[in-house]
Scaffold this motif. Structure first.
Motif, PDB file in Angstrom:
ATOM      1  N   MET A   1       0.844  -1.192   0.000  1.00 20.07           N
ATOM      2  CA  MET A   1       0.000   0.000   0.000  1.00 20.07           C
ATOM      3  C   MET A   1       0.880   1.244   0.000  1.00 20.07           C
ATOM      4  O   MET A   1       1.886   1.303   0.689  1.00 20.07           O
ATOM      5  N   VAL A  19      -8.443   0.935  -4.772  1.00 21.88           N
ATOM      6  CA  VAL A  19      -8.046  -0.429  -4.418  1.00 21.88           C
ATOM      7  C   VAL A  19      -8.302  -1.349  -5.604  1.00 21.88           C
ATOM      8  O   VAL A  19      -9.453  -1.570  -5.997  1.00 21.88           O
ATOM      9  N   THR A  48      -7.218  -5.731   0.275  1.00 26.21           N
ATOM     10  CA  THR A  48      -8.134  -5.121   1.237  1.00 26.21           C
ATOM     11  C   THR A  48      -7.662  -5.282   2.679  1.00 26.21           C
ATOM     12  O   THR A  48      -8.199  -4.621   3.567  1.00 26.21           O
ATOM     13  N   LEU A  51      -7.235  -2.213   5.036  1.00 26.60           N
ATOM     14  CA  LEU A  51      -7.895  -1.086   4.371  1.00 26.60           C
ATOM     15  C   LEU A  51      -8.573  -0.149   5.369  1.00 26.60           C
ATOM     16  O   LEU A  51      -8.526   1.076   5.215  1.00 26.60           O
ATOM     17  N   VAL A  63     -13.825   5.372  -1.163  1.00 24.79           N
ATOM     18  CA  VAL A  63     -13.006   4.220  -1.522  1.00 24.79           C
ATOM     19  C   VAL A  63     -13.537   3.666  -2.836  1.00 24.79           C
ATOM     20  O   VAL A  63     -14.722   3.348  -2.952  1.00 24.79           O
TER      21      VAL A  63
END
Length: 222
Positions: A1, A19, A48, A51, A63
């Motif tokens: 990430m 995402v 995820t 997240l 998102v």
């Protein structure tokens, strides 16, 4: 990430997390968003896991979540995010238009479901409408998807020239206020036109109306 180092404060553009496990698609999505003055990507991710913590850390407002993340159950992820962050707007992106899945995701709290083939204007409008607390959910699928395709000729003829004008501007991702200013009318008049358009086309959102109108050749494609 990946998380940008700059801090996000009130008054900044709409804060978005993208995402998607496909890096090329995710990078293209981020570039599209960053080209808009009122939108910014505060983080992107290929999974995820973690997240919720990423949303909390970046104070994200939206998102954009790919439905087909490996090792992830999209409805569960949506439910967990919306339960923990009631003000968060989750928009689903997918290459599929499964009716049952769409309905389940919306029932779990997703604010919209967009097929990845939709025009860029549709995605941008969905983001802006969600944050503006537009009560309409966004469902943008191919003509063979949840709402079927085509319209009867009488329905096509019922859109007035002004309604087509309003819908064309909505297709360009203009807000109700911007449309009102462009047409020199009250914002309430624009809302009334949109309600009439939704009813005539059987649409559930601005993007749904735009896609249906384009399929029926009522407004031009980009």
């Amino acid at each position: 990430m990946a998380v940008p180092s700059r801090s996000e404060t009130d008054g900044d553009p709409i804060r978005i997390i993208a995402v998607d496990d496909h890096s090329l698609l995710r990078d293209a999505l981020c570039q599209l968003i960053e080209a808009e003055d009122d939108l910014t990507v505060v983080a992107d991710a290929d999974r995820t896991q973690g997240l919720a913590e990423l949303v909390e850390r970046t104070a994200a407002q939206v998102v954009l979540l790919d439905v087909e993340i490996p090792g992830s159950h999209a409805p569960t992820v949506v439910a967990e995010l919306t339960d923990r962050f009631p003000a968060l707007h989750v928009l689903m992106l997918s290459m599929h238009g499964d009716t049952q899945l769409v309905q389940e995701l919306l029932a779990r709290g997703a604010r919209g479901y967009l097929h990845k083939s939709v025009p860029r204007e549709s995605l941008l409008a969905a983001i802006r409408n969600a944050v503006a607390h537009d009560p309409q959910l966004t469902i943008a699928l191919p003509s063979s998807g949840i709402h079927g395709s085509g319209f009867a000729a009488p329905e096509q003829q019922r859109l007035s020239p002004r309604e087509r004008e309003v819908l064309t501007l909505a297709a360009a991702a203009l807000s109700n206020r911007q449309i009102a200013n462009r047409l020199n009318v009250a914002e309430g008049t624009v809302k009334r036109h949109l309600r009439n358009i939704f009813e005539k086309l059987g649409a559930v959102s601005r993007i749904d109306a735009v896609n249906k109108a384009r399929d029926a050749q009522l407004i031009p494609r980009p």
